[in-house]
Design an enzyme around this catalytic site. Structure first.
Site, PDB file in Angstrom:
ATOM      1  N   LYS A  22       0.911  -1.421  -0.154  1.00 29.21           N
ATOM      2  CA  LYS A  22       0.059   0.082  -0.146  1.00 29.21           C
ATOM      3  C   LYS A  22       1.014   1.552   0.047  1.00 29.21           C
ATOM      4  CE  LYS A  22      -2.942   0.583   3.355  1.00 29.21           C
ATOM      5  NZ  LYS A  22      -3.161   1.860   4.281  1.00 29.21           N
ATOM      6  N   ARG A  27       2.812   6.072  -3.337  1.00 28.70           N
ATOM      7  CA  ARG A  27       3.984   6.843  -3.680  1.00 28.70           C
ATOM      8  C   ARG A  27       4.144   6.568  -5.139  1.00 28.70           C
ATOM      9  NH1 ARG A  27       4.188   5.897   1.555  1.00 28.70           N
ATOM     10  NH2 ARG A  27       5.511   6.993   3.096  1.00 28.70           N
ATOM     11  N   GLY A  95      -5.362   7.875   5.573  1.00 28.29           N
ATOM     12  CA  GLY A  95      -4.544   9.006   6.087  1.00 28.29           C
ATOM     13  C   GLY A  95      -3.103   9.261   5.248  1.00 28.29           C
ATOM     14  N   ARG A 123      -9.021  11.990  12.191  1.00 23.44           N
ATOM     15  CA  ARG A 123      -7.859  11.798  12.563  1.00 23.44           C
ATOM     16  C   ARG A 123      -6.873  13.039  12.442  1.00 23.44           C
ATOM     17  NH1 ARG A 123      -5.824   6.831   9.047  1.00 23.44           N
ATOM     18  NH2 ARG A 123      -3.917   7.149  10.516  1.00 23.44           N
ATOM     19  N   GLN A 172       4.473   9.526   7.014  1.00 25.40           N
ATOM     20  CA  GLN A 172       3.482  10.370   6.373  1.00 25.40           C
ATOM     21  C   GLN A 172       3.956  11.809   6.484  1.00 25.40           C
ATOM     22  OE1 GLN A 172      -0.259   9.137   8.039  1.00 25.40           O
ATOM     23  NE2 GLN A 172      -0.405   7.351   6.786  1.00 25.40           N
ATOM     24  N   ASP A 319       1.887  -0.776  12.028  1.00 28.64           N
ATOM     25  CA  ASP A 319       0.533  -1.361  11.493  1.00 28.64           C
ATOM     26  C   ASP A 319       0.151  -2.800  11.824  1.00 28.64           C
ATOM     27  OD1 ASP A 319       0.279   1.064  10.335  1.00 28.64           O
ATOM     28  OD2 ASP A 319       0.879   0.391   8.378  1.00 28.64           O
ATOM     29  N   LYS A 346      -5.068   5.851  14.437  1.00 27.35           N
ATOM     30  CA  LYS A 346      -4.869   5.088  13.290  1.00 27.35           C
ATOM     31  C   LYS A 346      -6.366   5.030  12.703  1.00 27.35           C
ATOM     32  CE  LYS A 346      -0.309   4.709  12.594  1.00 27.35           C
ATOM     33  NZ  LYS A 346       0.154   5.337  11.647  1.00 27.35           N
ATOM     34  N   ARG A 350      -6.474   1.628  17.932  1.00 32.46           N
ATOM     35  CA  ARG A 350      -6.182   0.220  17.761  1.00 32.46           C
ATOM     36  C   ARG A 350      -5.905  -0.348  19.015  1.00 32.46           C
ATOM     37  NH1 ARG A 350      -3.373   0.259  11.702  1.00 32.46           N
ATOM     38  NH2 ARG A 350      -5.276   0.255  10.707  1.00 32.46           N
ATOM     39  N   ARG A 392      -7.701  -3.482   9.639  1.00 25.37           N
ATOM     40  CA  ARG A 392      -6.640  -4.116  10.248  1.00 25.37           C
ATOM     41  C   ARG A 392      -7.327  -4.882  11.470  1.00 25.37           C
ATOM     42  NH1 ARG A 392      -2.456  -3.738   6.946  1.00 25.37           N
ATOM     43  NH2 ARG A 392      -2.169  -1.427   6.317  1.00 25.37           N
TER      44      ARG A 392
HETATM   45  C1  S3P Z   1       2.486   4.775   6.169  1.00 25.45           C
HETATM   46  C2  S3P Z   1       3.180   5.242   7.270  1.00 25.45           C
HETATM   47  C3  S3P Z   1       2.411   4.883   8.514  1.00 25.45           C
HETATM   48  C4  S3P Z   1       1.526   3.522   8.585  1.00 25.45           C
HETATM   49  C5  S3P Z   1       0.510   3.793   7.655  1.00 25.45           C
HETATM   50  C6  S3P Z   1       1.231   3.978   6.224  1.00 25.45           C
HETATM   51  C7  S3P Z   1       2.983   5.309   4.931  1.00 25.45           C
HETATM   52  O1  S3P Z   1       1.855   5.926   9.415  1.00 25.45           O
HETATM   53  O2  S3P Z   1       0.853   3.249   9.738  1.00 25.45           O
HETATM   54  O3  S3P Z   1      -0.570   2.665   7.447  1.00 25.45           O
HETATM   55  O4  S3P Z   1       2.785   4.803   3.765  1.00 25.45           O
HETATM   56  O5  S3P Z   1       3.732   6.400   4.950  1.00 25.45           O
HETATM   57  P1  S3P Z   1       2.680   7.043  10.031  1.00 25.45           P
HETATM   58  O6  S3P Z   1       3.795   7.267   9.189  1.00 25.45           O
HETATM   59  O7  S3P Z   1       1.617   8.056  10.336  1.00 25.45           O
HETATM   60  O8  S3P Z   1       3.197   6.266  11.312  1.00 25.45           O
END
Ligand code: S3P
Length: 433
Positions: A22, A27, A95, A123, A172, A319, A346, A350, A392
């Site tokens: 994912k 990206r 997110g 969120r 993120q 995750d 999340k 969770r 999840r």
């Molecule tokens: C992700 C970063 C993670 C992860 C999310 C995917 C990403 O979140 O929990 O499922 O693709 O950058 P955080 O970076 O906010 O922890």
């Protein structure tokens, strides 16, 4: 509203290939859109989250062939090729989609609005809004910009670079700031408290962008142009493989081979933690694809024991903690998870949601503000459980059900499609051969 009915399994067996990663899928389509020329992507995740990101790029004038399939051709328009979307961009449950896009949009010379579903709009967004505002983007949103919908008037050519010390280890946040940094004059640096997943840095390099720094410090020089150095073959998502790894570990009689899984070291905490719990996991056929390490993973059943996790392990397992809590419920002794307060923001809280569901199945789980303690047992009992609108949590509870006594019913499991289309079919094939 679909339910998932899970009967006890007498072992997960065979070989399986799971949907694409994912994080890398999001990206790939974002970067290909702002690259010069066409990018061919295979293994693109057809889940709702990544489809929404691709649709957002289409709404900004990017032609994408093959949407809805795993093979995309993205006709990139270069760094300044996006156009103002005619309508609101809806990222659904994601997110990652919203936060990465906010970074990209901060660098554009136009106006846009990002929204999402009833979970995403609760969120926290201040973590990206604050640094992006400091770079010069005009961002507003509910609650002073802390919650989506977010409106963004990008800084375009006037965006300034920053050195940003992120209070959270979040890929993120790091990616949003680096994407905006690509549009700024000068160098943008992100420091984080511990290293989060580095797919953005790896994919930048794959698109010919120079990225400096290592560990918790990353720097990118603005105004670099992107061009893919070949097709992108996205490996299977280790976060999806995690459900099968735990299932095969806890169900006696299991021997499973999961092929072509991404094993980026910033994501393999699940392998390290399960191994520390005594699991029988072997990696074979290790190789590299489009800048990401990939391997086949063989998992056989073995009795697990409790473990303690915290600190730098948390971003590497973030995750997977719900399904690790399932593993801990079947392990001998006590498992303690700490430093994981991020789990509370999340797709659901969770810590609370997995604790409630595992207790419904007879597990002993004590919640802390930043984690939980789980006392393992020989077995849990099948029960009527709920997804809490979280993919999840739904899949973790289904895995718990495979090793439980009697039937488990998981309610409201349509959410699984956000990240793992085909989960039920693959699980049934492996678990009831
Ligand atoms: C992700 C970063 C993670 C992860 C999310 C995917 C990403 O979140 O929990 O499922 O693709 O950058 P955080 O970076 O906010 O922890």
């Amino acid at each position: 509203m679909a339910d998932l009915r899970i009967q006890p399994s007498s072992g997960l067996r065979g070989e399986l290939t799971l949907p694409g990663d994912k994080s890398i899928s999001h990206r790939s389509v974002l970067f290909a859109a702002i690259a010069d020329g066409d990018t061919h992507i295979s293994g693109f995740l057809t889940g709702e989250d990544t489809q929404n990101t691709a649709k957002a790029m289409q709404a900004m004038g990017i032609a994408i062939e093959g949407l809805g399939t795993e093979h995309l051709v993205v006709h990139g328009k270069g760094l300044d090729g996006l156009s103002e979307p005619a309508s609101v961009l809806d990222l659904g449950n994601s997110g990652t989609g919203m936060r990465l896009l906010a970074g990209l949009l901060a660098g554009q010379d136009f106006f846009s609005v990002l929204t999402g579903d009833q979970y995403l709009t609760k969120r926290p967004m201040a973590r990206i809004v604050e640094p992006l505002r400091r770079m010069g983007a005009k961002i507003d949103g509910r609650s002073g910009g802390r919650l989506a919908p977010l409106s963004i008037r990008g800084g375009g050519k006037t965006l300034c670079s920053i050195e940003y010390a992120s209070p959270v280890a979040s890929a993120q946040v790091k990616s949003a700031v680096l994407l905006a940094g690509l549009y700024a004059d000068g160098e943008t640096t992100v420091n984080e408290p511990s290293k989060s997943r580095d797919h953005t840095e790896r994919m930048f390099r794959f698109f010919g962008v120079e990225v400096r720094g290592q560990g918790t410090n990353v720097t990118v020089q603005g105004r670099q142009r992107l061009r893919a150095q070949g097709p992108i073959a996205i490996p299977s998502d280790i976060s999806s493989a995690a459900f099968f790894m735990v299932a095969a570990s806890i169900v006696p009689g299991s021997d499973l081979l999961i092929k072509n899984v991404g094993v980026n070291p910033t994501r393999t905490g699940i392998i390290d933690v399960l191994t520390a719990m005594g699991a029988d996991i072997e990696l074979g056929n290790q190789r590299e694809q489009a800048g990401e390490p990939v391997a086949d993973i063989r998992v056989r059943h073995r009795k697990l024991h409790g473990v303690q996790i915290g600190g730098e392990m948390i971003p590497r397992t973030i995750d997977e903690i719900p399904v690790l809590a399932v593993a801990a419920s079947y392990a001998e002794g006590k498992t303690i998870i700490k430093d994981a307060a991020e789990l509370r923001v999340k797709e659901s809280d969770r810590i609370a949601t997995i604790a409630v569901e595992l207790r419904t199945m007879g597990a002993t789980v004590i919640e802390f503000p930043d984690g939980m303690e789980i006392i393992g047992r020989e077995s849990l009992k099948g029960a009527l459980c709920d997804s809490h609108g979280d993919h999840r949590i739904a899949m973790s509870v289904a895995v718990a059900g495979l090793a439980a006594r009697g039937e488990t019913v998981v309610r409201d499991t349509d959410w699984i499609d956000t990240s793992f289309p085909g989960f039920e079919r693959l699980l049934r094939n492996a678990a009831y051969l």
